[in-house]
Motif scaffolding. Structure first.
Motif: not given
Lengths: 104, 104
Positions: A7-10, A25-29, A13-14, A63-64
């Motif tokens: 949740v934190v990483l998603v 998926s490219r941004r979050i390993e 990412a925005m 998504y934003r």
């Protein structure tokens, strides 16, 4: 509600604006498609993000963060700073704990 | 690591000092014994809390925050304030989302 590292990483990412589904998926390993879909759904349900479907072929889903989602960013930044500074201490504690558990 | 509502509540319960095992369930509504034991074990493994066993009969087990654990308290307070202010918005978003999902 806020209940996982993903949740934190998603959310993070925005931070700089909308992100397309495939981009996450490219941004979050290491995030699986299932976990990404589940996390995005939970965040959308909680009103922290919004979904836009662009009528391209095939349709593009973006998504934003909502205002509510953006109000969490300061936490995320502090948590990220805390984790960077303290993760070595946590990992050392885990090593000690695991060694002790084996010895018991 | 920091991955559940129970982690936040268990850390928060030790804000003012050590807490005995039996005391947690009185302070944290709805936490099962299994979840409490699992959360305390995770926090101890991560080096965020320490466990003292007092040689009474029966022995009393007490938990308290380490310095590392205490460094998380400012987050917990801010998160608690954020949640108190925004939970109504999250719950309203959930009601809308669930109604939409039913209509689809």
């Amino acid at each position: 509600m806020i209940s996982s590292k993903w949740v934190v990483l998603v959310i993070y990412a925005m931070e700089d604006g909308p992100v397309r589904y495939g981009e996450f998926s490219r941004r979050i390993e290491g995030i699986s498609k299932k976990m990404l879909t589940q996390t995005l759904r939970q965040l959308e349900r909680d009103g922290l993000i919004e979904r836009d479907i662009h009528p391209t072929v095939p349709p593009a889903v973006e998504y934003r963060l909502t205002a509510l989602g953006e109000s969490l960013l300061p936490f995320m930044r502090q948590l990220k700073t805390w984790a960077a500074a303290n993760l070595p201490l946590v990992e050392a504690a885990r090593t000690r704990f695991d060694a002790q558990s084996l010895a018991e």
